[in-house]
Structure formats: structure tokens, C-alpha cells
Design a protein around this motif. Structure first.
Motif, short mmCIF file in Angstrom:
data_model
loop_
_atom_site.label_atom_id
_atom_site.label_comp_id
_atom_site.label_asym_id
_atom_site.label_seq_id
_atom_site.Cartn_x
_atom_site.Cartn_y
_atom_site.Cartn_z
N UNK A 177 0.59 -1.17 -0.10
CA UNK A 177 0.04 0.19 0.13
C UNK A 177 0.98 1.37 0.07
N UNK A 178 2.20 1.05 0.33
CA UNK A 178 3.02 2.20 0.42
C UNK A 178 3.46 2.61 1.74
N UNK A 179 4.33 3.44 2.17
CA UNK A 179 4.33 4.03 3.63
C UNK A 179 3.48 4.61 4.19
N UNK A 180 3.33 4.74 5.41
CA UNK A 180 2.68 5.58 6.32
C UNK A 180 2.83 7.11 5.58
N UNK A 181 1.89 7.97 5.60
CA UNK A 181 2.13 9.43 5.15
C UNK A 181 1.26 10.38 5.69
N UNK A 182 1.35 11.93 5.43
CA UNK A 182 0.67 12.73 5.97
C UNK A 182 0.07 13.68 4.91
N UNK A 183 -0.91 14.40 5.08
CA UNK A 183 -1.56 15.61 4.18
C UNK A 183 -2.18 16.51 5.03
N UNK A 184 -2.23 17.57 4.60
CA UNK A 184 -3.05 18.68 5.26
C UNK A 184 -4.52 18.69 5.04
#
Length: 327
Positions: A49-56
Motif C-alpha cells: 500500500x505504500x509507507x504511512x504518510x501525511x496530508x493537510x
């Protein structure tokens, strides 16, 4: 058990032969019997799924880091209430728009399930992978409107913030009484006063990593420093009775207007809102008392307060000639 070898796996199939040998000599047709079956080896699907990430908050997240191998179809699911766009059975990298509950929770888990060629229910039929998306609130900062302060006075700031912690900085040489408070006092420095203005910056930092646009917000205001008025009525002085007194030693700076007042009953002449050096003629009560206080009030530009200065005028009675006696 049969353990497929590397070449079996590459080929995708392998024939397995079961031979049963009886008691007849090999010259007879019934010496043995054989049977075969074809074993198909399905490649296991792999989902990432991909690495954990952040968004605004307010942004759409592209699942561009997701990968899969040996898949027939893919399916994205969410633990929250957001939606996938550009999603289909073959769409590996859709966009995800967080929902209201995702934003309120601050995180949401996104799961990629990959289906391979193996029969449903078999161990290698599917593969799943999950990543956690953290949604950061956008910080806001308002430094307040441009304003004025009188030189020598503190200025109370009126900043506001949301979704983060703030810090004040100055482009001048003044100091803050509490730089982390939105309503700190600012004390202009000598260079601020000379320049006449100073820019004050309110920076609010949120929880987002520095790579995101919502890591912080800034706002600035310009503080204009108004020179304070000064007043000097002059030194205490002495005059003779019935003489007017010229207030020639009085001085003022940064004034808009001046006003003279007396504690006695004398009068000022040549006086106006801009008359710094009028004449004062003592009244009968001044002469009788022997002294009178004269006060100048100097009004400066707003928001500076008026300032006063007082001098004491001593009035000496004129000598009274006595009788002249002749021998």
C-alpha cells in the motif's frame, strides 16, 4: 507433499506421475500401471500500500507509492468515510479524499487488497497491505491590524491563532514580554524608535511535518512609533510686582498644541494653542500670595498622552517710599 522447484514455478505447471508396479514380470503388459496429473502453480500476488504518510486538511492524497505484482484485480478500502477517485478493479494508484470523520479522527487506514490467479479460498488467492494516512489541521495566524504606540510605552499585541502554537518575532530591536503569547507586550527598542516603524511577525506552527505546506502560518503587522511630547515650563523665577513676565525659557517638542494655566488670578497675553512663550501678568491675589505656579500642558499626537511641566514665579512687592524728613 510435493514441493515445486524453481523451474516448476517458472513454468507455471508440472506433470506428476503415479506408477503402480504389480507382481507380473516386466515382459507382461500388467507389470505396472501409471497415471498422471497436471499441477498448476499460481504465482502469489503481492500488495504494498505504500509507507504511512501525511496530508493537510483539505488536500487530496495520491496513493502513488502503492505497488502490486501477480494481480488480476485490486481493491482499495478505507476505515473511514472518505472516497477514492479514479478507482477501478485495475486502478492501483487512485486518489483519496478524506471525509469529515477522517478529519475529526486525524488518521485513517487505507487497505490495498490484491487478487491473484489462484482459486478463491486458497492461501495465495489474495494479498493485503495497509498504510495509515495522518490528516493535519491547517494552522492559522492573525497578527492584528497595523497600529500606533507612543515612544516609551509598551504595546499590547492582539494576535490570534488556531491549530498550532505561536511565536512572535520582530524585524527591529525591541523585546516581547512573552513571545509565545498572542497578546504579549512589545517594548520598542532604540532603533525601532529612530526608524519610526517596526514589523512584528506572528508565526503559528501546527503538527504537520516540514515537507507540507500546512506546517505553519505567518501574519505580520506594522507598529508605528509616535514620538512622545516633551514639556518644560522653564526654571523657577522672580519678578517685581506689577511687571509682566515673559515665559521665554519654556520649551516643547513633538507637540500638537500647548496650553498654559495658572494657580492664581493673573492673565496670559499673546496666548494660543501654539503659543509656547506668552507673557504672564500677576493678579492681585498672586501679588498678595507672593508666588504663583504656572503650568504648561503639551498635547502630542495620538496615542501619546499629554505631559505637563510647572514653574513657580515669585513676585517681589515694590518698595514703598516713606516720608522725607528735613532737618
Amino acid at each position: 507433499d510435493y514441493i515445486p522447484g524453481p523451474l516448476d514455478i517458472i513454468a507455471g505447471t508440472v506433470d506428476l506421475i503415479w506408477t503402480v508396479t504389480g507382481t507380473a514380470p516386466s515382459s507382461l503388459a500388467c507389470a505396472s500401471a501409471t497415471s498422471s496429473m497436471t499441477l498448476t502453480i499460481d504465482a502469489s500476488p503481492i500488495a504494498t500500500a505504500g509507507p504511512n504518510d501525511d496530508i493537510c486538511d483539505g488536500d487530496i492524497y495520491s496513493l502513488s507509492a502503492a505497488t502490486a505484482t501477480n494481480q488480476v484485480s485490486v481493491l482499495w478500502t478505507t476505515s473511514g468515510d472518505g472516497t477514492f477517485t479514479n478507482a477501478s478493479a485495475t486502478s492501483l494508484n487512485p486518489d483519496y479524499t478524506p471525509g469529515f470523520l477522517d478529519i475529526a479522527a486525524g488518521t485513517v487506514d487505507l487497505t490495498l487488497t490484491v487478487t491473484g490467479t489462484a482459486p478463491a479460498g486458497s492461501a495465495c488467492a489474495t494479498s493485503s497491505s495497509m498504510m495509515t494516512l495522518t490528516i493535519h489541521q491547517v494552522p492559522t495566524a492573525t497578527a492584528g491590524s497595523n497600529d500606533n504606540v507612543c515612544a516609551g510605552s509598551n504595546y499590547i499585541l492582539s494576535g490570534t491563532s488556531a491549530n498550532g502554537t505561536g511565536i512572535w518575532t520582530t524585524l527591529g530591536d525591541g523585546t516581547f514580554t512573552n513571545a509565545s503569547s498572542a497578546t504579549s507586550d512589545y517594548i520598542p527598542g532604540p532603533l525601532d524608535i529612530i526608524a519610526g516603524t517596526v514589523d512584528l511577525i506572528w508565526t503559528v506552527t501546527g503538527t504537520a511535518p516540514s515537507s507540507l505546506s500546512c506546517v505553519s502560518a505567518t501574519s505580520s503587522m506594522t507598529l508605528t512609533i509616535i514620538p512622545a511630547p516633551t514639556a518644560y515650563a522653564g526654571p523657577n523665577d522672580v519678578i517685581c510686582e506689577n511687571n509682566p513676565y515673559l515665559l521665554s525659557a519654556a520649551t516643547a517638542t513633538n507637540q500638537v498644541s500647548v496650553q498654559w494655566a495658572t494657580t492664581g488670578d493673573g492673565t496670559f497675553s499673546n496666548v494660543s494653542a501654539t503659543s509656547l512663550n506668552p507673557d504672564y501678568t500677576p493678579g492681585p491675589n498672586d501679588i498678595l500670595a507672593g508666588t504663583v505656579d504656572l503650568t504648561i500642558t503639551v498635547t502630542g499626537n495620538s496615542p501619546c498622552l499629554s505631559i505637563i511641566s510647572t514653574m513657580t514665579l515669585t513676585i517681589i512687592p515694590n518698595p514703598i517710599p516713606g516720608p522725607i524728613y528735613h532737618n
